[in-house]
Design an enzyme around this catalytic site. Structure first.
Site, PDB file in Angstrom:
ATOM      1  N   CYS A   2       7.552 -14.507  38.061  1.00 11.68           N
ATOM      2  CA  CYS A   2       7.530 -13.918  39.429  1.00 11.68           C
ATOM      3  C   CYS A   2       6.300 -13.199  40.127  1.00 11.68           C
ATOM      4  O   CYS A   2       5.588 -12.579  39.063  1.00 11.68           O
ATOM      5  CB  CYS A   2       8.718 -12.920  39.488  1.00 11.68           C
ATOM      6  SG  CYS A   2      10.424 -13.777  39.193  1.00 11.68           S
ATOM      7  N   ARG A  29       2.398 -17.638  39.231  1.00 14.47           N
ATOM      8  CA  ARG A  29       3.659 -16.870  38.469  1.00 14.47           C
ATOM      9  C   ARG A  29       4.849 -17.234  38.492  1.00 14.47           C
ATOM     10  O   ARG A  29       5.787 -16.711  37.761  1.00 14.47           O
ATOM     11  CB  ARG A  29       3.242 -15.360  39.171  1.00 14.47           C
ATOM     12  CG  ARG A  29       1.812 -14.768  38.903  1.00 14.47           C
ATOM     13  CD  ARG A  29       1.881 -13.425  39.443  1.00 14.47           C
ATOM     14  NE  ARG A  29       2.979 -12.475  38.730  1.00 14.47           N
ATOM     15  CZ  ARG A  29       2.416 -11.914  37.635  1.00 14.47           C
ATOM     16  NH1 ARG A  29       1.269 -11.907  37.201  1.00 14.47           N
ATOM     17  NH2 ARG A  29       3.092 -11.133  37.161  1.00 14.47           N
ATOM     18  N   TRP A  76      10.092 -17.150  39.255  1.00 19.42           N
ATOM     19  CA  TRP A  76      10.424 -17.959  37.979  1.00 19.42           C
ATOM     20  C   TRP A  76      11.756 -17.302  37.463  1.00 19.42           C
ATOM     21  O   TRP A  76      12.026 -16.312  37.092  1.00 19.42           O
ATOM     22  CB  TRP A  76       9.558 -17.518  36.965  1.00 19.42           C
ATOM     23  CG  TRP A  76       9.231 -18.238  35.934  1.00 19.42           C
ATOM     24  CD1 TRP A  76       8.768 -19.302  35.462  1.00 19.42           C
ATOM     25  CD2 TRP A  76       9.841 -17.870  34.621  1.00 19.42           C
ATOM     26  NE1 TRP A  76       8.902 -19.925  34.268  1.00 19.42           N
ATOM     27  CE2 TRP A  76       9.603 -18.881  33.499  1.00 19.42           C
ATOM     28  CE3 TRP A  76      10.793 -16.671  34.084  1.00 19.42           C
ATOM     29  CZ2 TRP A  76      10.091 -18.819  32.385  1.00 19.42           C
ATOM     30  CZ3 TRP A  76      11.128 -16.859  32.860  1.00 19.42           C
ATOM     31  CH2 TRP A  76      10.762 -17.807  31.862  1.00 19.42           C
ATOM     32  N   ASN A 102      10.008  -8.319  40.313  1.00 22.04           N
ATOM     33  CA  ASN A 102       9.371  -9.053  39.059  1.00 22.04           C
ATOM     34  C   ASN A 102       9.877  -8.265  37.866  1.00 22.04           C
ATOM     35  O   ASN A 102       9.576  -7.169  37.542  1.00 22.04           O
ATOM     36  CB  ASN A 102       7.913  -9.088  39.078  1.00 22.04           C
ATOM     37  CG  ASN A 102       7.148  -9.795  37.911  1.00 22.04           C
ATOM     38  OD1 ASN A 102       6.059  -9.110  37.570  1.00 22.04           O
ATOM     39  ND2 ASN A 102       7.866 -10.418  37.250  1.00 22.04           N
ATOM     40  N   GLY A 103      10.702  -9.034  37.153  1.00 20.85           N
ATOM     41  CA  GLY A 103      11.063  -8.499  35.735  1.00 20.85           C
ATOM     42  C   GLY A 103      12.542  -8.685  35.509  1.00 20.85           C
ATOM     43  O   GLY A 103      12.995  -9.745  35.937  1.00 20.85           O
ATOM     44  N   GLU A 466      -4.154 -25.475  19.085  1.00 17.85           N
ATOM     45  CA  GLU A 466      -4.497 -25.207  20.589  1.00 17.85           C
ATOM     46  C   GLU A 466      -4.574 -26.651  21.405  1.00 17.85           C
ATOM     47  O   GLU A 466      -3.917 -26.710  22.416  1.00 17.85           O
ATOM     48  CB  GLU A 466      -5.850 -24.633  20.636  1.00 17.85           C
ATOM     49  CG  GLU A 466      -6.175 -24.173  22.314  1.00 17.85           C
ATOM     50  CD  GLU A 466      -5.127 -23.410  23.100  1.00 17.85           C
ATOM     51  OE1 GLU A 466      -4.200 -22.995  22.461  1.00 17.85           O
ATOM     52  OE2 GLU A 466      -5.500 -23.399  24.361  1.00 17.85           O
ATOM     53  N   LYS A 470      -1.924 -27.487  24.467  1.00 16.12           N
ATOM     54  CA  LYS A 470      -2.361 -27.880  25.802  1.00 16.12           C
ATOM     55  C   LYS A 470      -1.763 -29.254  26.199  1.00 16.12           C
ATOM     56  O   LYS A 470      -1.151 -29.407  27.305  1.00 16.12           O
ATOM     57  CB  LYS A 470      -3.843 -28.154  25.756  1.00 16.12           C
ATOM     58  CG  LYS A 470      -4.811 -26.889  25.756  1.00 16.12           C
ATOM     59  CD  LYS A 470      -5.029 -26.312  27.205  1.00 16.12           C
ATOM     60  CE  LYS A 470      -3.688 -24.971  27.118  1.00 16.12           C
ATOM     61  NZ  LYS A 470      -4.016 -23.873  26.474  1.00 16.12           N
ATOM     62  N   GLU A 473       2.402 -28.632  26.832  1.00 13.06           N
ATOM     63  CA  GLU A 473       2.609 -27.963  28.025  1.00 13.06           C
ATOM     64  C   GLU A 473       2.349 -28.603  29.365  1.00 13.06           C
ATOM     65  O   GLU A 473       2.920 -28.107  30.424  1.00 13.06           O
ATOM     66  CB  GLU A 473       2.025 -26.373  28.021  1.00 13.06           C
ATOM     67  CG  GLU A 473       0.728 -26.384  28.221  1.00 13.06           C
ATOM     68  CD  GLU A 473      -0.212 -24.831  28.252  1.00 13.06           C
ATOM     69  OE1 GLU A 473       0.825 -23.692  28.518  1.00 13.06           O
ATOM     70  OE2 GLU A 473      -1.242 -24.708  27.414  1.00 13.06           O
ATOM     71  N   HIS A 489       2.349 -33.039   2.840  1.00 14.26           N
ATOM     72  CA  HIS A 489       3.405 -32.187   2.195  1.00 14.26           C
ATOM     73  C   HIS A 489       4.574 -32.387   3.115  1.00 14.26           C
ATOM     74  O   HIS A 489       5.658 -31.604   3.088  1.00 14.26           O
ATOM     75  CB  HIS A 489       2.983 -30.801   2.209  1.00 14.26           C
ATOM     76  CG  HIS A 489       2.027 -30.669   1.202  1.00 14.26           C
ATOM     77  ND1 HIS A 489       2.287 -30.752  -0.117  1.00 14.26           N
ATOM     78  CD2 HIS A 489       0.617 -30.160   1.343  1.00 14.26           C
ATOM     79  CE1 HIS A 489       0.902 -30.709  -0.670  1.00 14.26           C
ATOM     80  NE2 HIS A 489       0.073 -29.982  -0.056  1.00 14.26           N
ATOM     81  N   LYS A 589       2.423 -18.210  34.414  1.00 12.56           N
ATOM     82  CA  LYS A 589       0.978 -17.615  33.759  1.00 12.56           C
ATOM     83  C   LYS A 589       1.370 -16.377  33.210  1.00 12.56           C
ATOM     84  O   LYS A 589       0.479 -16.102  32.006  1.00 12.56           O
ATOM     85  CB  LYS A 589       0.171 -17.575  34.944  1.00 12.56           C
ATOM     86  CG  LYS A 589      -1.186 -17.282  34.541  1.00 12.56           C
ATOM     87  CD  LYS A 589      -2.008 -18.555  34.182  1.00 12.56           C
ATOM     88  CE  LYS A 589      -3.405 -18.213  33.692  1.00 12.56           C
ATOM     89  NZ  LYS A 589      -3.594 -19.237  32.580  1.00 12.56           N
TER      90      LYS A 589
END
Ligand code: F6R
Length: 594
Positions: A2, A29, A76, A102-103, A466, A470, A473, A489, A589
């Site tokens: 958000c 966001r 969001w 936002n929250g 990493e 990438k 996502e 293993h 983000k």
């Protein structure tokens, strides 16, 4: 997670085009819905709907609203699906109050139940809707907007940045925050509120950072901040050195590819932090243990830090996911340095952990966003110099984090050789980017895959993690990063004919063992895409494809360079699949909820 903005213009001009411009900069966001509320001649006007900004604007023409002040939101979704009803701004029954938030309001259900008994009627499934109703209740009890907001935050629990307008108190926006970001901008033409600076860079670069529980009142004459006892707080004004252009695509198709291309600059600029890092090391004193705390990509940068610090400085180093940190809190003491790595500086999991660590230990934040919560709460701060990162997938902030960690480890261990190697990194990155068309062609050929594996040893293991993150996502392809020696293993059972395995194999101590692992997967039918040294003929013979990196990139600094092709592979597969790399589904983000 958000984004909110607010704006009041000094003159009586239409604010909607500015609100729309500002909120558009925060689409990273949240992209479930967008909404604006403006005030004009006694009425609050609202336009909102679910969908990406462009779609909703096409339908509603969001810049065309009357009034010279207002608020806006991108969502969001947390409580309630993405829908018009659940979109912000939310209002009370008679649309006398509009709120963006936002929250997460954790106790919204009990508040809603209570207010319903008192006769309030709710229309959405959101937690936010209780806020305008609470403000309305208190304004009905004759509190002004500021004090109605104050009474409201005494009741709500959770994380929030809120901006509210009321038609009964025109020409004013009241805002407050707790554990969600909020900045106040002072511009020539007006005053601004935003979750993040890219929203308002074009209009204001003088910034005030409200603290938890402070109430911000902006009107046409300026900004006033009150503490919880109604005293005026004299806030410092900081000037942001980011420019509006930095938050634009500048001719690139996406922010992500622009930001990948800015990585050499991000490293170069972050190298300027060397003196600051030396001062921190001198000041911090005797350290017997280091703990890195982070999430996601920043966690992978931290893992590289562990390898560096343990091998170069011999200081025991742990890396803990911020969301799991509390279980380790008992092991901290005053000789522990807890390092928080975060590009946004607002990640809720990291902030919670920072509050815990501050009670016992020395804390250091390595953060990209100036003035963000981690920079204000950590005892020491290293500011990475990546500039604003808009693409949801972290790229240039990752290499900037790594640069700070490398400088820290090299200075801590007085390793002059390593310092010299780090200086070469920007050129190595730029050289790798010269192969962009070749990497693009290779990536297209791997587009068929449903699963990918990424293997690396030692310093290259976090790079493998990493690379896989990438891929996951933005392409939505399943990718797993493994320590190359660990594959046998268990996960080796998953290797089959044609499955892509990306092997990160720079020249150095781990080369031979990694090569054995490469051969193990190759002999089981894997399609091996190796990232290795340009003079490695044997690698070319044994792999299906090789992306060649300058042979002078030593194993120890490989994480800063070898990540570049992995980012490009993820980017180009995403383009091939027709997804938007800047706005991957379900992600945002800045993760301001736990
Ligand atoms: C992935 C990504 C996330 C973040 C994570 C932590 O590309 O960006 O995994 O790294 O959410 O965010 P910060 O670094 O802002 O604390």
């Amino acid at each position: 997670m958000c984004g909110i903005v607010g704006c009041i213009l000094k003159e009586d001009n239409d604010v909607a085009p500015i609100l729309f411009d500002c909120i558009s900069k925060l689409e990273y966001r949240g992209y479930d819905s967008i909404g604006l509320a403006t005030f004009d001649e006694g009425n609050i006007y609202i336009k909102k709907d679910k969908g990406k900004i462009e779609e909703v604007d096409h339908k509603l023409n969001l810049s065309d609203m009357p009034g010279s002040f207002g608020i806006a939101h991108v969502r969001w979704a947390t409580h309630g699906d993405p829908s018009k009803l659940n979109s912000h701004p939310h209002v009370d029954e008679d649309t006398s109050i509009a709120v963006v938030h936002n929250g997460i309001i954790e106790n919204y259900l009990e508040i809603k139940e209570k207010l319903t008994l008192e006769g309030h009627v709710f229309k959405s499934d959101t937690d936010t809707e209780v806020i305008p109703h609470l403000i309305q209740k208190f304004m009905n009890e004759k509190f002004d907007l500021e004090h109605a907001v104050r009474k409201t935050i005494d009741i709500i629990e959770g994380a929030y940045a809120i901006a509210a307008i009321s038609k009964n108190e025109p020409d004013k926006i009241v805002a407050t925050r707790k554990d969600s970001p909020l900045i106040v901008g002072i511009g020539e033409e007006g005053y601004y509120l935003a979750s993040d600076s890219p929203a308002i860079l074009k209009y204001a670069r003088d910034i005030i950072y409200p603290e938890r529980g402070e109430i911000v009142i902006i009107d046409r004459d300026g900004v006033v901040v009150h503490d919880e006892f109604d005293n005026v707080v004299n806030k410092e004004i900081d000037t942001i050195n980011w420019t509006p252009e930095m938050a634009e695509k500048e001719g690139y198709d996406h922010f992500m590819i622009k930001e990948i291309n800015e990585q050499a600059t991000a490293v170069r600029n972050t190298l300027t932090q060397k003196d600051n890092i030396q001062e921190i090391i001198d000041d911090v004193g005797d350290i017997q243990r280091i703990c890195f705390v982070a999430c996601g990509t920043s966690y992978h940068a931290s893992l590289t830090g562990k390898y560096l610090i343990e091998s170069l400085a011999g200081i025991p180093t742990d890396v803990i996911l911020a969301s799991e940190f509390k279980y380790s809190a008992n092991t901290l003491n005053e000789n522990t340095l807890v390092i928080f790595i975060s590009q946004s500086g607002e990640t809720a999991d990291s902030l919670k952990a920072l509050d815990v660590a501050n009670q016992t230990s020395k804390t250091l934040g390595i953060v990209n966003v100036a003035g963000s919560s981690i920079t204000r709460r950590a005892q020491y701060v290293i500011q990475t110099q990546a500039g604003p990162e808009i693409g949801v997938a972290a790229t240039k902030t990752y290499v900037a984090q790594l640069t700070s960690i490398y400088l820290f480890a090299a200075l801590l261990s007085k390793n002059v050789e390593l310092l010299k190697e780090i200086e070469k990194v920007p050129d190595f990155i730029d050289e790798t980017l010269e192969d962009i068309d070749f990497i693009k062609d290779i990536s297209k050929r791997y587009n068929y895959a449903r699963d990918f594996f990424y293997l690396g040893r030692g310093y290259s293991y976090p790079t493998a993690l990493e690379g896989a993150l990438k891929l996951k996502e933005i392409t939505y392809i399943h990718g797993e990063g493994y320590a190359a020696g660990e594959l046998k293993h268990g996960p080796l059972a998953l290797i089959d004919e044609g499955i892509p395995v990306v092997v990160i194999i720079p020249p150095g101590d781990n080369y031979r063992k990694t090569m054995s692992n490469l051969e193990e997967v190759k002999s089981r039918g894997a399609n091996v895409l190796a990232i290795g040294s340009s003079d490695d003929e044997s690698l070319k013979a044994k792999s299906d494809d090789v992306i060649a990196i300058n042979a002078d990139v030593k194993e120890i600094i490989a994480p800063l360079v070898y990540i570049v092709p992995l980012q490009l592979i993820a980017y180009y597969i995403t383009i091939e699949k027709g997804h938007d790399p800047d706005k991957p589904k379900n992600l945002a983000k800045c993760v301001t909820v736990e």
